[in-house]
Design a protein around this motif. Sequence first.
Motif, short mmCIF file in Angstrom:
data_model
loop_
_atom_site.label_atom_id
_atom_site.label_comp_id
_atom_site.label_asym_id
_atom_site.label_seq_id
_atom_site.Cartn_x
_atom_site.Cartn_y
_atom_site.Cartn_z
N ARG A 245 -7.31 -6.52 3.40
CA ARG A 245 -5.99 -5.97 3.03
C ARG A 245 -5.16 -7.01 2.31
O ARG A 245 -4.49 -6.73 1.31
CB ARG A 245 -5.22 -5.53 4.27
CG ARG A 245 -5.54 -4.14 4.71
CD ARG A 245 -4.52 -3.63 5.72
NE ARG A 245 -3.20 -3.44 5.16
CZ ARG A 245 -2.11 -3.20 5.87
NH1 ARG A 245 -2.19 -3.13 7.19
NH2 ARG A 245 -0.93 -3.04 5.29
N GLN A 246 -5.22 -8.22 2.83
CA GLN A 246 -4.42 -9.31 2.27
C GLN A 246 -4.86 -9.65 0.84
O GLN A 246 -4.05 -9.68 -0.08
CB GLN A 246 -4.60 -10.51 3.19
CG GLN A 246 -3.62 -11.62 3.04
CD GLN A 246 -4.01 -12.77 3.98
OE1 GLN A 246 -4.34 -12.55 5.16
NE2 GLN A 246 -4.03 -13.99 3.45
N VAL A 247 -6.17 -9.86 0.68
CA VAL A 247 -6.69 -10.25 -0.64
C VAL A 247 -6.55 -9.09 -1.63
O VAL A 247 -6.25 -9.31 -2.81
CB VAL A 247 -8.16 -10.71 -0.51
CG1 VAL A 247 -8.78 -10.93 -1.89
CG2 VAL A 247 -8.24 -11.97 0.32
N TYR A 248 -6.73 -7.85 -1.14
CA TYR A 248 -6.57 -6.70 -2.02
C TYR A 248 -5.16 -6.66 -2.59
O TYR A 248 -4.96 -6.47 -3.80
CB TYR A 248 -6.87 -5.40 -1.26
CG TYR A 248 -7.00 -4.19 -2.16
CD1 TYR A 248 -8.24 -3.79 -2.65
CD2 TYR A 248 -5.87 -3.48 -2.56
CE1 TYR A 248 -8.36 -2.71 -3.50
CE2 TYR A 248 -5.98 -2.39 -3.42
CZ TYR A 248 -7.23 -2.00 -3.88
OH TYR A 248 -7.34 -0.94 -4.73
N ALA A 249 -4.19 -6.86 -1.74
CA ALA A 249 -2.79 -6.82 -2.19
C ALA A 249 -2.52 -7.95 -3.19
O ALA A 249 -1.84 -7.75 -4.20
CB ALA A 249 -1.85 -6.94 -0.99
N GLU A 250 -3.06 -9.12 -2.92
CA GLU A 250 -2.85 -10.25 -3.83
C GLU A 250 -3.52 -10.01 -5.17
O GLU A 250 -2.97 -10.34 -6.23
CB GLU A 250 -3.43 -11.54 -3.21
CG GLU A 250 -2.59 -12.11 -2.05
CD GLU A 250 -3.37 -13.12 -1.22
OE1 GLU A 250 -2.90 -13.44 -0.12
OE2 GLU A 250 -4.46 -13.57 -1.66
N LEU B 224 -3.55 -1.96 0.13
CA LEU B 224 -4.76 -1.12 0.27
C LEU B 224 -4.40 0.22 0.90
O LEU B 224 -4.95 1.27 0.53
CB LEU B 224 -5.77 -1.87 1.16
CG LEU B 224 -7.09 -1.15 1.47
CD1 LEU B 224 -7.86 -0.84 0.20
CD2 LEU B 224 -7.96 -2.00 2.41
N LEU B 225 -3.47 0.19 1.83
CA LEU B 225 -3.04 1.43 2.48
C LEU B 225 -2.51 2.45 1.48
O LEU B 225 -2.77 3.64 1.59
CB LEU B 225 -1.94 1.13 3.51
CG LEU B 225 -2.39 0.92 4.94
CD1 LEU B 225 -2.94 2.22 5.50
CD2 LEU B 225 -3.44 -0.17 5.07
N LYS B 226 -1.74 1.95 0.53
CA LYS B 226 -1.19 2.82 -0.52
C LYS B 226 -2.32 3.45 -1.32
O LYS B 226 -2.29 4.64 -1.62
CB LYS B 226 -0.30 1.99 -1.47
CG LYS B 226 1.05 1.66 -0.90
CD LYS B 226 2.11 2.66 -1.40
CE LYS B 226 3.32 2.68 -0.48
NZ LYS B 226 4.02 1.38 -0.45
N ALA B 227 -3.31 2.63 -1.66
CA ALA B 227 -4.45 3.14 -2.42
C ALA B 227 -5.18 4.21 -1.61
O ALA B 227 -5.54 5.27 -2.14
CB ALA B 227 -5.39 1.98 -2.77
N LEU B 228 -5.37 3.97 -0.33
CA LEU B 228 -6.04 4.95 0.52
C LEU B 228 -5.23 6.24 0.57
O LEU B 228 -5.77 7.35 0.50
CB LEU B 228 -6.23 4.39 1.94
CG LEU B 228 -7.15 3.17 2.08
CD1 LEU B 228 -7.09 2.61 3.50
CD2 LEU B 228 -8.60 3.52 1.73
N ASP B 229 -3.91 6.07 0.68
CA ASP B 229 -3.00 7.21 0.67
C ASP B 229 -3.22 8.10 -0.54
O ASP B 229 -3.23 9.33 -0.45
CB ASP B 229 -1.55 6.69 0.59
CG ASP B 229 -0.83 6.81 1.92
OD1 ASP B 229 -1.30 7.59 2.78
OD2 ASP B 229 0.17 6.12 2.11
N VAL C 11 -8.84 8.77 9.44
CA VAL C 11 -9.70 7.85 10.21
C VAL C 11 -9.80 6.51 9.49
O VAL C 11 -9.79 5.46 10.13
CB VAL C 11 -11.09 8.47 10.50
CG1 VAL C 11 -11.93 8.65 9.24
CG2 VAL C 11 -11.86 7.59 11.50
N VAL C 12 -9.86 6.52 8.17
CA VAL C 12 -9.93 5.24 7.44
C VAL C 12 -8.63 4.46 7.64
O VAL C 12 -8.65 3.25 7.85
CB VAL C 12 -10.21 5.47 5.93
CG1 VAL C 12 -10.15 4.14 5.18
CG2 VAL C 12 -11.57 6.10 5.74
N LYS C 13 -7.51 5.19 7.64
CA LYS C 13 -6.24 4.49 7.81
C LYS C 13 -6.05 3.94 9.23
O LYS C 13 -5.65 2.80 9.42
CB LYS C 13 -5.07 5.40 7.42
CG LYS C 13 -4.90 5.44 5.90
CD LYS C 13 -3.88 6.44 5.45
CE LYS C 13 -2.47 6.06 5.85
NZ LYS C 13 -1.51 7.10 5.40
N VAL C 14 -6.34 4.74 10.22
CA VAL C 14 -6.18 4.25 11.60
C VAL C 14 -7.09 3.04 11.82
O VAL C 14 -6.72 2.06 12.46
CB VAL C 14 -6.49 5.35 12.64
CG1 VAL C 14 -6.45 4.78 14.05
CG2 VAL C 14 -5.50 6.48 12.51
#
Lengths: 313, 313
Positions: free
Chosen positions: A50-55, A61-66, A76-79
């Motif tokens: 998540r950290q490296v993805y955002a950088e 990453l959560l936004k992208a999953l959204d 399930v992927v988000k939880v």
Amino acid sequence: MSTLCVPSHVPSVAEDCEQLHKAFSGWGTNEGLIISILGHRNAAQRKLIRQVYAETYGEDLLKALDKELTSDFERVVKVWTLDDAYLANEATKKWTSSNQVLVEIACARSPKELLLAREAYHALFKKSLEEDVAHHTSGDFRKLLVPLVSSYRYGGDDVNLILAKSEAKILHEKISAKEYSCDDIVRILSTRSKAQINATLNQYKNEFGNDINKDLKADAKDEYLSILRATVKCLVNPEKYFEKVLRLAINRQGTDEGALTRVVATRAEVDMKIIKEEYQKRSSVPLDKAIAKDTTGDYENMLLALLGHEEEA
Amino acid sequence: MSTLCVPSHVPSVAEDCEQLHKAFSGWGTNEGLIISILGHRNAAQRKLIRQVYAETYGEDLLKALDKELTSDFERVVKVWTLDDAYLANEATKKWTSSNQVLVEIACARSPKELLLAREAYHALFKKSLEEDVAHHTSGDFRKLLVPLVSSYRYGGDDVNLILAKSEAKILHEKISAKEYSCDDIVRILSTRSKAQINATLNQYKNEFGNDINKDLKADAKDEYLSILRATVKCLVNPEKYFEKVLRLAINRQGTDEGALTRVVATRAEVDMKIIKEEYQKRSSVPLDKAIAKDTTGDYENMLLALLGHEEEA
């Protein structure tokens, strides 16, 4: 006791991020690729991703999953990708008396894990978990839940048997008098260590004949009693508790995907092996088979990946 | 804001330990040497000294202090050398309703410091601070103190002014109805961040005219109300609170050495500079002078060392 399968050779975080980014790009989403990555990384690895993805991509990453995923698969992927602080925050916002998520986070995690979730809560929401719980609940529920989420129990095995005896007696007296939300019950369940509570409940059974949870079933429909029973189970026997949540989620008319998702995503890395064994013992069907029967598509695939089921790629 | 003077060139920990060991040896104890070392080391240095002392001489420094020192001097050196977990444990054991030590530890430390004390408590006593507090208190005191010592407040400055307004109103309603130990007062004081509580109490004053603590003085002799006022002060204005504790300890017939020792030893490294200024403003006498007048010998010397007073060696 985890069912998560992390490959012996894990790609670099940068590679994982690149693959995930690729999975979101172009026409349609590559769900299989997402499962093959996120479904096979442990908590520390997911956090790093998540950290490296955002950088790297300037987007959470959560936004992208959204944006890319939908319905049960998205959930399930988000939880699985989020941590307890988010789950807890969500639970404080849509609190209903039947919502047991807060009890699970407060009682089925280790004292240190609960503390880390509270710390993450500060950072994410600029307030404390306990103030949100206190603010959104009332009456007996508040009286029990606020101390439970505020607890930082001693985590060792040391047990005081004299104390266990005396507090078993107190519990029995209060339960017999139907004073289920009295100070003493709340105090014992919210401050004593899990080892101590276990000893107390053994004394309870030895001395008074019943499992405490049997005595807490005076009114099977009372929501507070049901939260109280969940508290006891999450403290002393979380695997059995989660096995039952899964069983009810699967067996009822129309699967309860919310519960199924939550249990699989929050326990896969903890004690899912034992939960699976318990499930098979109790239902005479392997858990993966039962889940495969009740779910479909990417959602099914992600759940089975977390259960350690070999994927038919 | 600390009054502690640590020399610019500190001897090695090994040297400090050797000197301390020497101070305890032979006929009589060299109190001056003990003060010159322990009275001029910060918390991290003192912790290291205890650790290395135990490793080198096979005896806890505390035990040595126990054997060699007496009365008020022993007490101030021990409180200074120990950490909050010990003080808290002591307070749970000899709880009297007028004992405000737990409130000070719960409310006048940072959320993180309170958490570290709870962690140290686990390690030292194999149980949690909150279970001991819950076990040794009852009634309204328990209702307030257990959540206070269990708190892990958000430590940031973010404030919600709408919330502050609405909770100021709640506080005023409950206080007007004399429901001092109601759920809402306990909830607000034990879960909200210090910045938020400060905003709420400012609203309270703007809206309803009085400082909340004035309204909490309906019965000056009520012990619970006095604990409640201490809670408020420790949360929003600890320097003023400690200044007053010092002033009362010094001004009363026969100095209250217990309070004097506790305040000096627990605040020297925190905010004693401000407390000194407040004291002088309020009493027109410098704090060091007042303490020097009321105390003697090694006890006096140790207190003055912690207050940053130049020693007349």
